[in-house]
Design a protein around this motif. Sequence first.
Motif, mmCIF file in Angstrom:
data_model
loop_
_atom_site.group_PDB
_atom_site.id
_atom_site.type_symbol
_atom_site.label_atom_id
_atom_site.label_comp_id
_atom_site.label_asym_id
_atom_site.label_seq_id
_atom_site.Cartn_x
_atom_site.Cartn_y
_atom_site.Cartn_z
ATOM 1 N N GLU A 1 -52.571 88.662 29.969
ATOM 2 C CA GLU A 1 -52.821 89.285 28.341
ATOM 3 C C GLU A 1 -54.211 89.998 28.425
ATOM 4 O O GLU A 1 -54.526 91.208 28.125
ATOM 5 N N LYS A 2 -55.023 89.181 29.044
ATOM 6 C CA LYS A 2 -56.478 89.589 29.019
ATOM 7 C C LYS A 2 -57.359 88.759 29.662
ATOM 8 O O LYS A 2 -57.154 87.620 29.646
ATOM 9 N N LEU A 3 -58.670 89.373 29.946
ATOM 10 C CA LEU A 3 -59.608 88.421 30.717
ATOM 11 C C LEU A 3 -60.698 88.122 29.578
ATOM 12 O O LEU A 3 -61.039 89.102 28.975
ATOM 13 N N LEU A 4 -61.235 86.945 29.400
ATOM 14 C CA LEU A 4 -62.321 86.352 28.379
ATOM 15 C C LEU A 4 -63.230 86.176 29.155
ATOM 16 O O LEU A 4 -63.303 85.789 30.523
ATOM 17 N N HIS A 5 -64.606 86.317 28.564
ATOM 18 C CA HIS A 5 -65.922 85.981 29.414
ATOM 19 C C HIS A 5 -67.074 85.392 28.435
ATOM 20 O O HIS A 5 -66.949 85.578 27.191
ATOM 21 N N THR A 6 -67.348 84.069 29.124
ATOM 22 C CA THR A 6 -68.449 83.472 28.285
ATOM 23 C C THR A 6 -69.405 83.231 29.285
ATOM 24 O O THR A 6 -69.380 83.440 30.469
ATOM 25 N N GLN A 7 -70.778 82.527 28.726
ATOM 26 C CA GLN A 7 -71.668 82.273 29.519
ATOM 27 C C GLN A 7 -71.159 81.169 30.390
ATOM 28 O O GLN A 7 -70.353 80.328 30.036
ATOM 29 N N GLY A 8 -71.861 80.860 31.339
ATOM 30 C CA GLY A 8 -71.415 79.593 32.372
ATOM 31 C C GLY A 8 -71.609 78.147 31.738
ATOM 32 O O GLY A 8 -72.505 77.891 30.841
ATOM 33 N N ILE A 9 -70.595 77.457 32.140
ATOM 34 C CA ILE A 9 -70.635 75.979 31.816
ATOM 35 C C ILE A 9 -70.784 75.177 32.827
ATOM 36 O O ILE A 9 -69.948 75.066 33.776
ATOM 37 N N ASN A 10 -71.851 74.378 32.952
ATOM 38 C CA ASN A 10 -71.891 73.187 33.857
ATOM 39 C C ASN A 10 -72.554 71.787 33.293
ATOM 40 O O ASN A 10 -73.607 71.800 33.020
ATOM 41 N N PRO A 11 -71.489 70.856 33.184
ATOM 42 C CA PRO A 11 -71.857 69.459 32.608
ATOM 43 C C PRO A 11 -72.944 68.815 33.332
ATOM 44 O O PRO A 11 -73.221 67.937 32.672
ATOM 45 N N VAL A 12 -73.424 69.279 34.396
ATOM 46 C CA VAL A 12 -74.366 68.405 35.083
ATOM 47 C C VAL A 12 -75.842 68.942 34.392
ATOM 48 O O VAL A 12 -76.792 68.276 34.183
ATOM 49 N N HIS A 13 -75.812 70.378 34.156
ATOM 50 C CA HIS A 13 -77.277 70.771 33.625
ATOM 51 C C HIS A 13 -77.237 71.044 32.180
ATOM 52 O O HIS A 13 -78.233 71.332 31.706
ATOM 53 N N GLN A 14 -75.864 71.054 31.512
ATOM 54 C CA GLN A 14 -75.838 71.216 30.102
ATOM 55 C C GLN A 14 -75.379 69.968 29.343
ATOM 56 O O GLN A 14 -74.453 69.262 29.880
ATOM 57 N N ASP A 15 -76.003 69.797 28.094
ATOM 58 C CA ASP A 15 -75.376 68.544 27.386
ATOM 59 C C ASP A 15 -74.397 68.744 26.554
ATOM 60 O O ASP A 15 -73.838 70.161 26.839
ATOM 61 N N GLU A 16 -73.664 67.958 25.848
ATOM 62 C CA GLU A 16 -72.591 68.204 25.358
ATOM 63 C C GLU A 16 -72.556 69.157 24.173
ATOM 64 O O GLU A 16 -71.747 69.786 23.852
ATOM 65 N N GLN A 17 -73.580 68.999 23.332
ATOM 66 C CA GLN A 17 -73.753 69.955 22.185
ATOM 67 C C GLN A 17 -73.760 71.388 22.741
ATOM 68 O O GLN A 17 -73.294 72.411 22.076
ATOM 69 N N THR A 18 -74.483 71.554 23.998
ATOM 70 C CA THR A 18 -74.422 73.128 24.449
ATOM 71 C C THR A 18 -73.082 73.511 24.969
ATOM 72 O O THR A 18 -72.920 74.717 24.644
ATOM 73 N N ILE A 19 -72.565 72.751 25.455
ATOM 74 C CA ILE A 19 -71.181 73.199 25.935
ATOM 75 C C ILE A 19 -70.181 73.440 24.660
ATOM 76 O O ILE A 19 -69.416 74.346 24.672
ATOM 77 N N ARG A 20 -70.327 72.499 23.820
ATOM 78 C CA ARG A 20 -69.461 72.446 22.457
ATOM 79 C C ARG A 20 -69.988 73.946 21.738
ATOM 80 O O ARG A 20 -68.724 74.669 21.318
ATOM 81 N N HIS A 21 -71.149 74.415 21.998
ATOM 82 C CA HIS A 21 -71.504 75.379 21.339
ATOM 83 C C HIS A 21 -70.978 76.861 22.083
ATOM 84 O O HIS A 21 -70.499 77.983 21.252
#
Length: 304
Positions: free
Chosen positions: A34-54
């Motif tokens: 259908e389509k390609l979507l893009h977001t910034q990278g997600i890395n649970p080692v370097h990002q906390d839960e709040q950042t990933i949720r955001h």
Amino acid sequence: MNNHTTILIADSGSTKTDWALVTSYLAPRTSYLEKLLHTQGINPVHQDEQTIRHILNNELKPQLDGLPVAAVYFYGSGVRPTEEPLMQRLLQETLATSQQASMQQEVPAMAVEVEAHSDLLGAARALCGRHEGLACILGTGANSCLYNGSEIVSNTPPLGYVLGDEGSGAVLGIRFLNALYKGVLTDAVRREFEDEQGLSLADVINRVYRQPMPNRFLASLSPFIHARRHLPALNSIVVENFRLFLQRNVNPYGRHDLPLAAVGSVAFYYQEQLAQAAAAEGYTLGHIERTPLQGLVNYHLVTQ
């Protein structure tokens, strides 16, 4: 009754995440990207839960437009077994609230299935599908595994660019700079490098030892090397980097009978040198891909 399902497949690095939104129809049995979507990278080692949720709520969810997603398969760097439950929960919450807002329900419409796995398993499934094989990641960093057609059976620890990461763009940069400033490469190549990059030896030392993310700087030298890979000395540096990767990381699996497949920019742009190294070490090359996303789409649509 709907005769189709919509799935979301993600390939995530520390810099960016690519999401494939795919609709699969049961009758006739067809699938459409259908389509390609893009977001910034997600890395649970370097990002906390709040950042990933955001990121999920503010970058991914608006692009879904409330579309009901039956399943999501997330593959990313830093998704170790200990982080898998966190990623699964955050993805589940995002999909549920997205559908709830669209359908104005008070009870969340939960996704049927949510999986989160490492980028290495993603590479293996993308490259080998449901067949046994040797799967490698060769980009800024490097990794490898023995894959049984579903899961990773064995993995040699890559150890990072200081202690390991043979075959990676970062180590290629190290070997190139070593050769450049220790007289292995010609003065002409050194002058070209310093003029084109705007760097002196003092600048290189500063970038490697005093600035953050030296691995990215080292890997960023790859385009200069690639443009001159026809030079015997540079070709040799690239081939030897790959041979060392195979000797230290892949040979321990003891499976020269299996095809060697790889994903990543270094593998893709240096395919000729990788083939030379593989032949010298007794391997047969399998699939070489720039990114794993299309292969992951193919893998998951087999069972839809």
